[in-house]
Design an enzyme around this catalytic site. Structure first.
Site, PDB file in Angstrom:
ATOM      1  CD  GLN A  89      -3.030  -0.874   2.255  1.00  0.00           C
ATOM      2  OE1 GLN A  89      -2.971  -1.531   3.272  1.00  0.00           O
ATOM      3  NE2 GLN A  89      -3.982   0.033   2.064  1.00  0.00           N
ATOM      4  CG  HIS A  90       0.398   3.389   2.381  1.00  0.00           C
ATOM      5  ND1 HIS A  90      -0.962   3.605   2.462  1.00  0.00           N
ATOM      6  CD2 HIS A  90       0.724   2.610   3.451  1.00  0.00           C
ATOM      7  CE1 HIS A  90      -1.425   2.999   3.537  1.00  0.00           C
ATOM      8  NE2 HIS A  90      -0.432   2.387   4.148  1.00  0.00           N
ATOM      9  CG  ASP A 108       0.072  -5.071   1.741  1.00  0.00           C
ATOM     10  OD1 ASP A 108      -0.743  -4.279   2.264  1.00  0.00           O
ATOM     11  OD2 ASP A 108       1.301  -4.949   1.869  1.00  0.00           O
TER      12      ASP A 108
END
Length: 462
Positions: free
Chosen positions: A71-72, A225
């Site tokens: 992520q991110h 995830d």
């Protein structure tokens, strides 16, 4: 039998699983490594995905594909769809000051949680966008679209058809800092505040939305995830998943969104249309590998040493902020050892303190979920760190709850494959997770108490 593919594009590697869409049976799989570092050019992920897919026997015979991803990470694209600069990953902390600035500009933490369900920290995409605008203004000017690792890989699988064909899902969008799981809407004003200009963002799909095609195969919406892992592990109400990978995460599936102005609990979404309140630590499995390196042993021997030492390690405490920390928000902190004496200066004591310190940091996250209203009946332990026998046996004493460990597996990739099966068949598959192991034991509150005292001594070394 219809086949589906699930992809896990994680920080360290890419895994591809091919499963039977009806039963979930594993047919074949492949893996390829990612480069180290906190910034990576997305082309490396694409190469790894293709290598892993080739190892898995290819994707030509699957009916649907979904990608789960770290992520991110900020993937900035220009107007032609070219990558502007290497992606800044979730564990890149250079945007820590950007997080502080953004919080202040909007009027405080409560304004952020009301807007998007989380408070900016260096991990989140919005802070990385602000860092780009402040430190690389020429690249910010070139940036026409911002997406996430799994969005970009799905788009590449579709043939990179144009910026208007970028798609994401609720779970990954909810970790950007400019999309709200509570309202299912972007806050593009927050992205523009960070970047200094408007930018294209991926369209957010529902659980069975289609992000395009690769040949005849449907492309699912994909997932972050942690949401994919929850789906792959078959988490039920009352289950809290503790994932011990590069980062440590504690999360549960909920029917209502989180709103925690402390910033500890992020109000993410899951892959089913519900919510995934989540606490993340930057330091997890690598606490174990670092301790093993310090002692000159492998992680299996570290486990043996830890199990040979007493609970609480006779007062030796390891605070595991090896790469700074996100929870608590101490991006410039370092790790520390407290209580070192002639008695505790043994390999076994240090091994025990490393395992307990890592678990205590995650237990703090569990407390934060409970404070947000989560119901916790048991802990499901997954991730590479869950393979340690010491972690499994010590976890119930630290968490004060029964611990269930599914068999080792690629639960992010499995969750993505399960989503792909849902897209392909039109029904949510009920794949069973079997051969789980259960661990119990007497809680030892002293472990948490001495850790809490040592944690408060840790300073942010800016």
């Amino acid at each position: 039998m219809p086949l589906v593919a699930g992809v896990d594009s994680s920080t360290q590697s890419c895994k591809v699983v091919i499963r039977d869409a009806d039963t979930g049976a594993l047919v074949r799989e492949g893996r390829a490594a990612h480069p180290d570092g906190t910034e990576v050019h997305p082309d490396a992920w694409w190469s790894a995905l293709n290598e892993a897919a080739e190892q898995a026997g290819g994707l030509d015979d699957v009916t649907a594909i979904s990608v789960g991803g770290q992520q991110h990470g900020m993937v900035a694209l220009d107007e032609h769809g070219e990558v502007v600069r290497p992606a800044l990953l979730w564990n890149d902390t250079r945007s820590a000051q950007a997080a502080v600035d953004l919080i202040d500009e909007l009027g405080g933490a409560q304004q952020w949680t009301d807007a998007v369900g989380l408070v900016p920290v260096a991990s989140f995409t919005v802070t990385k966008v602000r860092w780009l605008a402040r430190h690389e203004p020429e690249n910010a000017v070139r940036t026409a679209a911002v997406c996430l690792p799994h969005d970009w890989l799905t788009w590449k699988l579709a043939g990179a058809p144009g910026l208007d064909a970028l798609y994401t899902d609720r779970s990954d969008a909810s970790g950007t800092g400019y999309w709200s799981a509570a309202t299912n809407e972007y806050r593009l004003d927050l992205l523009e505040r960070a970047l200094g200009k408007p930018a294209i963002v991926p369209a957010v799909l529902g659980p069975t939305g289609t992000a395009g095609h690769r040949g005849d195969a449907l492309l699912g919406p994909g997932a972050g995830d942690n949401a994919a892992a929850a789906f792959g592990a078959g988490a039920q109400p009352g289950d809290v998943i503790v994932s011990i990978g590069t980062s440590g995460t504690v999360f549960s599936v909920a029917d209502v969104p989180a709103n925690d102005p402390s910033g500890i609990v992020a109000g993410f979404a899951d892959v089913t249309g519900r919510f995934l309140p989540l606490v993340c630590t930057l330091n997890a499995a690598r606490v174990l590998t670092t301790a093993a390196t310090m002692l000159g042993v492998d992680v299996d021997k570290l486990s043996d040493l830890a199990l040979g030492a007493p609970a609480g390690a006779d007062g030796l405490v390891l605070v595991p902020y090896l790469e700074g920390e996100r929870t608590p928000n101490k991006p410039h902190a370092s790790g520390a050892v407290h209580g070192l004496t002639l008695r505790t200066g043994t390999p076994g004591h240090l091994a025990r303190a490393a395992v307990e310190g890592m678990l205590c940091a995650l237990a703090d996250g569990l407390d934060a979920l409970v404070a947000q209203g989560a119901t916790v009946n048991r802990v499901i332990l997954v991730g590479g760190g869950a393979r340690s026998e010491a972690v499994r046996r010590i976890a119930p004493a630290v968490f004060g709850l029964p611990v269930v460990v599914p068999p080792p597996g690629e639960y992010v990739a499995d969750g993505a494959a399960r989503q792909a099966a849902w897209v392909a068949t039109g029904r949510a598959p009920e794949w069973a997770v079997t051969d789980t192991q259960e661990y119990g034991g007497t809680p030892v509150p002293a472990i948490r108490e001495q850790y809490a005292a040592a944690r408060e001594l840790t300073v942010d070394r800016h």
